[in-house]
Structures are given as structure tokens and as C-alpha cells.
Design a protein around this motif. Sequence first.
Motif, short mmCIF file in Angstrom:
data_model
loop_
_atom_site.label_atom_id
_atom_site.label_comp_id
_atom_site.label_asym_id
_atom_site.label_seq_id
_atom_site.Cartn_x
_atom_site.Cartn_y
_atom_site.Cartn_z
N ILE A 4 -74.28 -98.89 -4.44
CA ILE A 4 -74.54 -97.76 -4.05
C ILE A 4 -73.52 -96.83 -3.85
CG2 ILE A 4 -76.68 -98.45 -2.90
CD1 ILE A 4 -75.18 -98.00 -0.27
N PHE A 5 -73.61 -95.41 -4.08
CA PHE A 5 -72.69 -94.28 -3.78
C PHE A 5 -73.15 -93.49 -3.09
CE2 PHE A 5 -71.64 -96.05 -8.36
CZ PHE A 5 -70.35 -96.05 -8.17
N LEU A 6 -72.54 -92.93 -1.92
CA LEU A 6 -72.80 -91.75 -1.25
C LEU A 6 -71.64 -90.79 -1.33
CD1 LEU A 6 -73.75 -94.46 0.34
CD2 LEU A 6 -74.74 -92.85 2.14
N LEU A 7 -72.23 -89.64 -1.51
CA LEU A 7 -71.34 -88.50 -1.49
C LEU A 7 -71.61 -87.35 -0.84
CD1 LEU A 7 -71.35 -88.08 -5.28
CD2 LEU A 7 -69.34 -88.95 -4.17
N TYR A 8 -70.53 -86.83 0.06
CA TYR A 8 -70.92 -86.07 1.26
C TYR A 8 -69.78 -85.14 1.66
CZ TYR A 8 -68.67 -89.92 3.88
OH TYR A 8 -67.64 -90.85 3.85
N LEU A 9 -69.99 -84.22 2.49
CA LEU A 9 -68.85 -83.26 2.86
C LEU A 9 -68.25 -84.00 4.13
CD1 LEU A 9 -70.37 -79.63 3.06
CD2 LEU A 9 -68.72 -80.66 1.31
N ASP A 11 -67.62 -83.09 7.03
CA ASP A 11 -68.31 -82.71 8.17
C ASP A 11 -69.32 -83.87 8.80
OD1 ASP A 11 -66.47 -80.89 8.81
OD2 ASP A 11 -67.78 -79.16 8.32
N ASP A 12 -69.90 -84.21 7.40
CA ASP A 12 -71.03 -85.33 7.57
C ASP A 12 -70.90 -86.79 7.67
OD1 ASP A 12 -73.51 -83.36 7.59
OD2 ASP A 12 -72.99 -83.22 5.24
N GLU A 13 -69.31 -86.85 7.89
CA GLU A 13 -69.24 -88.27 7.90
C GLU A 13 -69.87 -89.00 9.30
OE1 GLU A 13 -65.99 -90.13 6.25
OE2 GLU A 13 -65.07 -90.62 8.26
N PRO A 14 -69.81 -88.39 10.34
CA PRO A 14 -70.54 -89.14 11.46
C PRO A 14 -72.08 -89.46 11.12
CG PRO A 14 -69.17 -87.33 12.41
CD PRO A 14 -69.29 -87.11 10.75
N THR A 15 -72.81 -88.76 10.75
CA THR A 15 -74.23 -88.75 10.09
C THR A 15 -74.07 -89.86 9.05
OG1 THR A 15 -74.64 -86.44 10.65
CG2 THR A 15 -76.21 -87.58 9.23
N VAL A 16 -73.37 -90.08 8.09
CA VAL A 16 -73.42 -91.15 7.02
C VAL A 16 -73.23 -92.46 7.49
CG1 VAL A 16 -72.12 -91.97 5.23
CG2 VAL A 16 -72.87 -89.59 5.05
N LEU A 17 -72.17 -92.48 8.30
CA LEU A 17 -71.65 -93.73 9.33
C LEU A 17 -72.81 -94.27 10.08
CD1 LEU A 17 -67.86 -93.14 10.08
CD2 LEU A 17 -68.97 -94.25 7.96
N ASP A 76 -80.00 -84.05 9.03
CA ASP A 76 -78.77 -83.72 9.85
C ASP A 76 -77.60 -83.17 9.23
OD1 ASP A 76 -80.64 -84.39 11.86
OD2 ASP A 76 -79.41 -86.63 11.86
N CYS A 77 -77.71 -82.57 8.12
CA CYS A 77 -76.45 -82.19 7.14
C CYS A 77 -75.76 -81.08 7.87
CB CYS A 77 -76.80 -81.82 5.72
SG CYS A 77 -77.46 -83.29 4.91
N ALA A 78 -74.44 -81.03 7.80
CA ALA A 78 -73.77 -79.79 8.37
C ALA A 78 -74.01 -78.85 7.60
CB ALA A 78 -72.05 -80.17 8.49
N ASP A 79 -74.06 -78.58 6.38
CA ASP A 79 -74.39 -77.48 5.41
C ASP A 79 -75.37 -77.78 4.61
OD1 ASP A 79 -74.29 -75.54 3.77
OD2 ASP A 79 -72.14 -75.27 3.48
N PRO A 80 -76.88 -77.43 4.80
CA PRO A 80 -77.82 -77.57 3.91
C PRO A 80 -77.60 -77.39 2.33
CG PRO A 80 -78.68 -76.48 5.75
CD PRO A 80 -77.02 -76.22 5.76
N ARG A 81 -76.50 -76.65 2.33
CA ARG A 81 -76.15 -76.26 0.65
C ARG A 81 -75.39 -77.40 0.03
NH1 ARG A 81 -72.86 -71.23 1.26
NH2 ARG A 81 -72.11 -72.59 2.85
N HIS A 82 -74.94 -78.32 0.83
CA HIS A 82 -74.15 -79.61 0.25
C HIS A 82 -74.93 -80.65 1.04
CE1 HIS A 82 -71.10 -76.96 -1.45
NE2 HIS A 82 -71.16 -76.26 -0.32
#
Length: 101
Positions: A4-9, A11-17, A76-82
Motif C-alpha cells: 500500500i502507498f499513501l500520499l498526503y500533504l 499537514d495531514d500526517e497526524p490524520t494519516v498516522l 479530516d483533510c487539512a485541505d480538501p483540494r488535496h
Amino acid sequence: MKLIFLLYLEDDEPTVLRLLEEAGVQTYSRLELEGHGQGTAGWYGEVPPYHSSMIFSVLPEADARRVLEAVEGCRDCADPRHPIHAMMVDIERAVRSGGQT
């Protein structure tokens, strides 16, 4: 097994973790990336580079699917455009040094 790969901004690292922890993923690798993209209406050329990250992990199929479902349900994304992106691919074969699989 799945990769699996997760790509994210950044600012979203706390959410991804949090998503990984809730899905029971304890082992992964993380890379910092610089994202690039085309300009949008009103912009000329490319947008400035943005800081992003990629996490990848090898998991049993059920665990990998649980991660993808968690990402798909995340609001919960920091920027819904990303949004946070997640991909799953089959591992056809894997070996490690020393000749053991």
C-alpha cells in the motif's frame, strides 16, 4: 500480500498516522516528497511546490483493505483540494538477502 502507498500533504500526517494506528498497521516506511502541479484558473504556469509525504507498507490483504477503507472514509483533510490518496498493489514475489523468502 499487498503493497500500500499513501500520499498526503505534510499537514495531514497526524490524520494519516491515526488511520494507520486504528487499522493496526505498526510497520511502515515514510518519505518526504515535493509535489508539483499545473496552475488552475487565474494562475499562470505551475503552482509552487508543496510539501507532501508518502508512506508505504507490505501487509496481508485484509489489513491493506482496512487501510484503504479508512482513507476512503476520512473527512479530516487539512485541505480538501488535496485529499489523502491510497493505492494497493499485488506483490507477485518477494525475496530478501540470504535467499529466504
